[in-house]
Design an enzyme around this catalytic site. Structure first.
Site, PDB file in Angstrom:
ATOM      1  N   ASP A  85       8.238 -11.114   4.524  1.00  0.00           N
ATOM      2  CA  ASP A  85       7.674 -10.977   3.419  1.00  0.00           C
ATOM      3  C   ASP A  85       7.815  -9.835   2.478  1.00  0.00           C
ATOM      4  OD1 ASP A  85       5.639 -12.931   2.200  1.00  0.00           O
ATOM      5  OD2 ASP A  85       3.651 -12.535   2.135  1.00  0.00           O
TER       6      ASP A  85
ATOM      7  N   ASP B   1      11.050  16.039 -31.586  1.00  0.00           N
ATOM      8  CA  ASP B   1      11.381  17.569 -32.185  1.00  0.00           C
ATOM      9  C   ASP B   1      12.868  16.953 -32.764  1.00  0.00           C
ATOM     10  OD1 ASP B   1       9.371  19.132 -30.880  1.00  0.00           O
ATOM     11  OD2 ASP B   1      10.254  20.485 -29.683  1.00  0.00           O
TER      12      ASP B   1
ATOM     13  N   ASN C 279       3.757 -12.389   7.625  1.00  0.00           N
ATOM     14  CA  ASN C 279       3.349 -11.612   6.401  1.00  0.00           C
ATOM     15  C   ASN C 279       4.015 -10.238   7.033  1.00  0.00           C
ATOM     16  OD1 ASN C 279       1.489 -10.664   5.464  1.00  0.00           O
ATOM     17  ND2 ASN C 279       0.115 -10.149   6.610  1.00  0.00           N
TER      18      ASN C 279
ATOM     19  N   VAL D 265      -5.235 -11.999   7.075  1.00  0.00           N
ATOM     20  CA  VAL D 265      -4.504 -11.502   6.912  1.00  0.00           C
ATOM     21  C   VAL D 265      -3.406 -12.150   6.010  1.00  0.00           C
ATOM     22  CG1 VAL D 265      -2.751  -9.737   8.410  1.00  0.00           C
ATOM     23  CG2 VAL D 265      -5.238 -10.876   9.068  1.00  0.00           C
ATOM     24  N   ALA D 266      -3.294 -13.520   6.574  1.00  0.00           N
ATOM     25  CA  ALA D 266      -1.747 -13.890   5.704  1.00  0.00           C
ATOM     26  C   ALA D 266      -2.104 -13.705   3.960  1.00  0.00           C
ATOM     27  CB  ALA D 266      -0.841 -14.978   6.457  1.00  0.00           C
TER      28      ALA D 266
ATOM     29  N   ILE E 277      -4.635 -12.182   2.064  1.00  0.00           N
ATOM     30  CA  ILE E 277      -4.697 -11.247   1.469  1.00  0.00           C
ATOM     31  C   ILE E 277      -3.678 -10.405   1.433  1.00  0.00           C
ATOM     32  CG2 ILE E 277      -6.421  -9.628   0.803  1.00  0.00           C
ATOM     33  CD1 ILE E 277      -8.267 -10.859   2.993  1.00  0.00           C
TER      34      ILE E 277
END
Ligand code: ATP
Length: 748
Positions: A587, A204, A583, A157-158, A160
């Protein structure tokens, strides 16, 4: 579904009312004369060509359900006029049905998001394999299976960066909000990334590079140039030209409120200035029929009865008028036009154009009293005169063009105006140096696609272009490997706006069709806003890169620390709760803060980024690796210090505190590719200060408040121990700053 009944003669009013009653709906009934009517249904059918609608369909039965007799909401009238009866609103319309379908479909991801998702997937697989191996090692060493599994999951988890895609979306959304405040509304999120790669801006002229505030400067009648302040409305020819310019004109100016095309308001403003009553003149000679202005034809014509003779008044581009002229008015006499007359008129047109003036030609002819005007009537005209107007360049255009060129972007003017006028304006603002860089749309007509590819780099100004030319020019630049932005306002510009990588519609003067086809809408129709949007696009891309660098290098540092501990046979340095804390709390906030880093103009000193360049280049990955290594090494040193002082729990507390704080300090490293220490840039992002302060308070609380040590699996630290953790974490900052400085020196 909406029903439209086209045509608008008075006799139809009762029929309209009957239909409204049948359908139990209220509808405003117009009693205008009918004209041929074309409708753009591309929003529904994808067909960009206008669909001709039946006129006078009201007679007898109304064939409901017949497509030729229906206009669907969401489509646009591109030509002519009509009267409409509404039979359905909101979700009952075709667009409503599509809207309800849309609720079930999801938003498309931008290329950057797709790129990052793919990277995230690959990274996830590698990390899962790594976590599996780590789980095996822990179990093999006789650890508790449950703890080993929990740890492996927490590490996954941390490590990825699952927040990556959401952070990109948040940053892009903040960015688009900023851009909207700066007059550029982003309609497609992909455009923000694309803007950073734009290498050609086709623009233009009228209203975008110029102010679109026209004032009449000169008249030319009977071989005489008359300055606007010397016009004598008692002179029959000058009066005629003045009246025609008021009658063949859709604009109004009521109490100073101008409505309509500035080219046309300039004409009535002059009339008012010379004491004429515009409404009175229009009331005296009402419009009986018309061929509306169209930038393909470059003409407009209207029919009026003057001195009991039905007359068609025509105004438009001088070259087009001259091609349709058979006679000329000289004083009170009308005679056949001679090549000498044409030469003189053209010479005068050139002379006006060289001064950057916009010139309109005026002509007329007698027509049949009964028939409505048709396009075929615009032939065999009698030439009357020219009116030249000034449309000064916008003050900011010159600087914006300069900035464009500095940023490696080529500005190209594409206009419906005359070549000499366009070149004169382009020269004034720096788009063109020599007349040889200007051409007319007709010149590219017979070129093959291959020839055009070779031709476009030589040309900076395209004059008298039609919408088809615009598409070909865009395509030719794209085939040369460029990312092209193209502006447009008319309905006919929609295909070119779609073809361009970044279609830019004019918010003020643009049609709904053009806005619909565009990726970006300018609320001030200003060229400088496009250049500003490019700068914003480049800054946003750079900030996203910084946020990614921050997330990945921090994660890499954590993985390295765990990997080292496993290989060295040391206890696991982090508890699952540590990794989740980092995380979730310390983070994401600095990453978002990096995404909203203040924009700087130095991004415009670089060349456009290649469109196919992956964000994760070798150079970028090497930075992530090196910075992650520094964070990992400091975390392990901290772990070993605690471990040798008082065993695994203190070691783990030190490692957790150090990793957490090192990542907070690392946020400042990721603010720039260059060292920010001792610069103003260090302090310029209040969000970063907030993210740092919040993170530091939280981790300090966790490490020092005795009641929390059980929840967070830490040892409560005293002041000296806390200082050690802060010192190890802070050490990463000057080391990485030094590495940045060395990198900068090496790449010089
Ligand atoms: P740009 O394409 O840069 O906006 P533009 O306004 O000159 O420039 P168009 O609107 O396509 O381009 O006009 C083309 C030409 O048609 C003009 O140069 C002018 O000669 C003529 N024209 C423009 N407006 C009108 C009008 N309202 N009535 C008649 N002729 C017009």
């Amino acid at each position: 579904m909406s029903v439209v009944i086209i045509g608008g003669h008075d006799r139809m009013v009762s029929q309209y009312k009957k239909i409204c009653k049948n359908y139990n709906c209220k509808a405003k009934v117009f009693t205008q004369m009918s004209a041929s009517l074309k409708v753009d249904e591309s929003a529904l059918t994808g067909e960009s060509l206008g669909v001709e609608k039946m006129t006078d369909a009201i007679e007898g039965e109304v064939p409901l359900g017949d497509r030729t007799n229906m206009v669907y909401s969401g489509s646009f009238v591109t030509y002519g006029r009509g009267s409409f009866v509404v039979t359905g609103i909101g979700m009952e319309t075709e667009v409503g049905k599509i809207a309800s379908l849309l609720k079930t479909t999801s938003e498309k991801k931008t290329p950057l998001q797709v790129n990052l998702d793919q990277f995230g997937q690959k990274l996830s697989i590698i990390i899962l394999v790594f976590c599996g191996i780590l789980f095996g090692i822990n179990v093999f060493r006789g650890g508790n299976i449950g703890d080993a599994f929990l740890f492996a999951v927490a590490l996954a988890v941390a490590a990825i960066p699952e927040a990556l895609s959401s952070i990109v979306t948040i940053v892009l959304s903040f960015g688009t909000q900023k851009m909207a405040k700066e007059h550029a509304i982003i309609r497609k999120l992909q455009a923000v990334e694309g803007l950073g790669s734009v290498s050609i801006i086709c623009s233009d002229k009228t209203g975008t590079l110029t102010q679109n505030k026209m004032t009449v400067e000169q008249y030319y009648v009977n071989e005489t140039v008359i300055p606007a302040d010397k016009i004598d409305v008692k002179d029959s020819e000058q009066e005629k030209l003045m009246y025609f310019s008021i009658l063949c004109n859709d604009s109004t100016n009521v109490d100073g409120v101008e409505i309509g095309d500035p080219t046309e308001t300039a004409l009535i403003n002059l009339g008012s200035k010379l004491g004429l009553d515009i409404q009175k003149i229009r009331g005296e000679y009402p419009r009986e029929s018309e061929n509306p202005f169209d930038s393909d034809r470059k003409l407009m014509s209207t029919k009026h009865t003057i001195d009991e003779t039905p007359i068609m008044v025509v105004k438009g581009a001088v070259d087009v008028i001259m091609g349709r002229t058979a006679s000329i008015q000289c004083g009170d006499e009308v005679r056949a036009i001679t090549p000498e007359d044409i030469e003189k008129i053209e010479a005068q047109n050139q002379s006006f154009s060289r001064e950057g003036l916009r010139v309109l030609g005026f002509a007329y002819k007698a027509v049949s009293a009964e028939e409505e005007l048709s396009l075929e009537d615009e032939n065999n005209l009698t030439f009357l005169g020219l009116i030249a107007m000034m449309d000064p360049p916008r003050e900011e255009s010159k600087a914006a063009v300069e900035e464009c060129i500095k940023a490696g972007i080529r500005p190209v003017m594409i206009t419906g105006d005359h070549k000499i006028t366009a070149a004169a304006i382009a020269k004034r603002i720096g788009i063109l140096k020599d007349l040889s860089e200007a051409c007319e749309g007709a010149e590219i007509e017979n070129m093959s696609d291959e020839e055009l590819r070779g031709f476009v780099p030589k040309i900076s100004v395209y004059a008298r272009v039609s919408p088809e030319h615009k598409i070909r020019i865009v395509r030719a630049w794209q085939e040369r490997g460029n990312i092209v932005s193209m502006t447009g306002d008319g309905v006919n510009d929609a295909p070119a706006l779609k073809q361009a990588d970044i279609g830019v519609a004019m918010g003020v003067t643009g049609t709904e069709v053009a806005k619909d086809a565009a990726a970006m809408v300018l609320t001030d129709d200003n060229f400088a806003t496009i250049v500003k949007a490019v700068e914003n696009g480049r800054n946003l891309y750079r900030n996203i890169k910084y946020a990614i660098q921050f997330l990945l290098s921090g994660n890499f540092g954590a993985i390295l620390a765990v990997l080292y501990a496993s290989i060295a046979g040391l206890p696991v340095p982090f508890a699952p709760v540590h990794l989740l804390f980092i995380n979730l709390l310390t983070d994401s906030l600095p990453a978002i803060a990096l995404g909203v880093e203040p924009h700087t103009s130095d991004v415009m000193n670089e060349k456009p980024r290649p469109a196919d360049e992956s964000i994760l280049t070798k150079d970028f990955l090497s930075k992530i690796g090196l910075e992650g290594l520094v964070i990992g090494v400091m975390t392990m040193i901290s772990f070993l210090t605690g471990y040798h002082q008082d065993g695994a729990l203190l070691g783990s507390t030190y490692a957790f505190g150090t990793l957490c704080l090192a990542r907070l300090f690392h946020g400042y490293n990721c603010k720039s590719d260059h060292p920010v220490i001792f610069t103003k840039r260090f302090f310029n992002n209040k969000w970063m200060q907030g993210a740092f302060a919040l993170g530091a308070i939280l981790i300090t609380a966790v490490l020092t408040i005795p009641g929390l040590h059980q929840v967070f699996k830490v040892e409560t630290l005293n002041f000296e121990q806390l200082g050690t953790v802060y010192l190890y974490a802070f050490a990463c900052f000057p080391i990485i700053q030094l590495l940045k400085w060395v990198r900068g020196k090496l790449s010089e």
